[in-house]
Design an enzyme around this catalytic site. Sequence first.
Site, PDB file in Angstrom:
ATOM      1  N   ASP A  24      38.613  44.414  46.206  1.00 39.22           N
ATOM      2  CA  ASP A  24      39.987  43.869  46.305  1.00 39.22           C
ATOM      3  C   ASP A  24      41.019  44.973  46.535  1.00 39.22           C
ATOM      4  OD1 ASP A  24      39.761  44.770  43.630  1.00 39.22           O
ATOM      5  OD2 ASP A  24      40.924  43.091  42.790  1.00 39.22           O
ATOM      6  N   GLY A 103      36.911  41.757  27.193  1.00 38.74           N
ATOM      7  CA  GLY A 103      35.969  42.815  27.559  1.00 38.74           C
ATOM      8  C   GLY A 103      34.653  42.287  28.080  1.00 38.74           C
ATOM      9  N   LEU A 106      35.046  38.609  32.344  1.00 39.39           N
ATOM     10  CA  LEU A 106      35.391  37.282  32.875  1.00 39.39           C
ATOM     11  C   LEU A 106      36.904  37.121  32.967  1.00 39.39           C
ATOM     12  CD1 LEU A 106      32.726  35.145  30.962  1.00 39.39           C
ATOM     13  CD2 LEU A 106      32.562  36.185  33.220  1.00 39.39           C
ATOM     14  N   SER A 107      37.596  38.237  32.883  1.00 45.52           N
ATOM     15  CA  SER A 107      39.032  38.306  33.100  1.00 45.52           C
ATOM     16  C   SER A 107      39.883  37.500  32.130  1.00 45.52           C
ATOM     17  CB  SER A 107      39.392  37.935  34.539  1.00 45.52           C
ATOM     18  OG  SER A 107      40.636  38.529  34.815  1.00 45.52           O
ATOM     19  N   GLU A 139      49.852  44.004  34.683  1.00 47.91           N
ATOM     20  CA  GLU A 139      48.620  44.706  34.327  1.00 47.91           C
ATOM     21  C   GLU A 139      48.688  46.194  34.734  1.00 47.91           C
ATOM     22  OE1 GLU A 139      45.508  42.183  34.356  1.00 47.91           O
ATOM     23  OE2 GLU A 139      43.944  43.695  34.230  1.00 47.91           O
ATOM     24  N   ASP A 151      41.451  38.888  40.192  1.00 44.40           N
ATOM     25  CA  ASP A 151      41.426  38.003  39.021  1.00 44.40           C
ATOM     26  C   ASP A 151      42.624  37.062  39.021  1.00 44.40           C
ATOM     27  OD1 ASP A 151      39.399  39.764  38.505  1.00 44.40           O
ATOM     28  OD2 ASP A 151      40.544  40.933  37.051  1.00 44.40           O
TER      29      ASP A 151
HETATM   30  C1  GLA Z   1      38.331  43.928  37.650  1.00 47.27           C
HETATM   31  C2  GLA Z   1      39.705  44.024  38.303  1.00 47.27           C
HETATM   32  C3  GLA Z   1      39.713  43.379  39.683  1.00 47.27           C
HETATM   33  C4  GLA Z   1      38.554  43.881  40.539  1.00 47.27           C
HETATM   34  C5  GLA Z   1      37.234  43.855  39.759  1.00 47.27           C
HETATM   35  C6  GLA Z   1      36.123  44.520  40.517  1.00 47.27           C
HETATM   36  O1  GLA Z   1      38.024  42.604  37.375  1.00 47.27           O
HETATM   37  O2  GLA Z   1      40.669  43.388  37.492  1.00 47.27           O
HETATM   38  O3  GLA Z   1      40.964  43.612  40.303  1.00 47.27           O
HETATM   39  O4  GLA Z   1      38.827  45.156  41.056  1.00 47.27           O
HETATM   40  O5  GLA Z   1      37.359  44.503  38.500  1.00 47.27           O
HETATM   41  O6  GLA Z   1      35.781  43.767  41.616  1.00 47.27           O
END
Ligand code: GLA
Length: 335
Positions: A24, A103, A106-107, A139, A151
């Site tokens: 990304d 952590g 899964l964001s 962020e 994410d």
């Molecule tokens: C994390 C970051 C994203 C992306 C992923 C790796 O989730 O928040 O922006 O870079 O790592 O694909």
Amino acid sequence: MSALAERIVAFGPGRVNLIGEHTDYNDGLAMPFAIERGVTVTAEPARRFTVDALDLEERDEFDEPERGEGWRAFPRGMVAELRAAGFDVAPAHLTITGDVPQGSGLSSSAALEAALALALLGRVPEDLKALAQLCSRVENDWVGAETGLLDQLASLCSQEHHVLRIDFRSLDVDPYPLDLGDWQLVTVDSGATHSIAASGYNQRRAECRAACEALGISTLRDAQVGHLDGVLERRVRHVVSENARVEATANALDAGDLEQVARLLDESHASLRDDYEASVPEVEATVERLKAAGAAGARMVGGGFGGSVLALLPGGVARPAGAFVVAPHAAARLL
Ligand code: GLA
């Protein structure tokens, strides 16, 4: 400043990325989708900002947002960035609760950002890409993680039953039907928690910038392999091959060829492990356990250096212990 007129409840989902990792922030391609689990934020009218993180049993209070540590950086940064973007944000009592483990890759961060934004605004704004960029500024500038837009776009733009094919150069977001038949996607937590701000993530971003400089280009989307050596060549090889795997996955989904999707997940994992060096022993052990349990393909998901593993299980293969089924769900919304 107008007072918040009513009680607002907003939900932001976590996400899984089918494929396209660490692309990304290199203007590349990825295929994420929102999951069922996420973060719920309730906003009620108040004289000053009070924020209760119910799962942590911690509270924050402020009149004007200043820098804060840990989870406090999110609500403070969100109020500040929404106001900087011209939104009218009134003081509120916020409560936060969620079921995306922090952590776990899964964001939980994007889930929290999306839920905070919608709760503070009291509505879903029209320009979701601009809101995703605003969440990403929270962020980057308040939490200190140099993450890209993967994410936030997944949490804010997803659709049920679809993955999003995102081109981070044009910011085109195309929903793509995900028809797995009797196959299943599952995630398993490796047990190694990652913190983006503290992991090798920011270092990888610096290496990608260094590779661009060495190649005389402004983004790795334009890179070709074979022009550098050592670490930087390996980073470039991951990004270039991962973009190609996203395209190949889209074709395999079109053709209904899930065996091929599974092979691409395996290749993505090998590339993240060997070329991007973003794996850790717990993640490797989890991938091996899933493959031994019958997964057709498995790979680390998210920023790496810990977190969860995503696996594609053929029909008839029993769900291994600790595995959660994940399927594309709707985007962030008011409840
Ligand atoms: C994390 C970051 C994203 C992306 C992923 C790796 O989730 O928040 O922006 O870079 O790592 O694909």
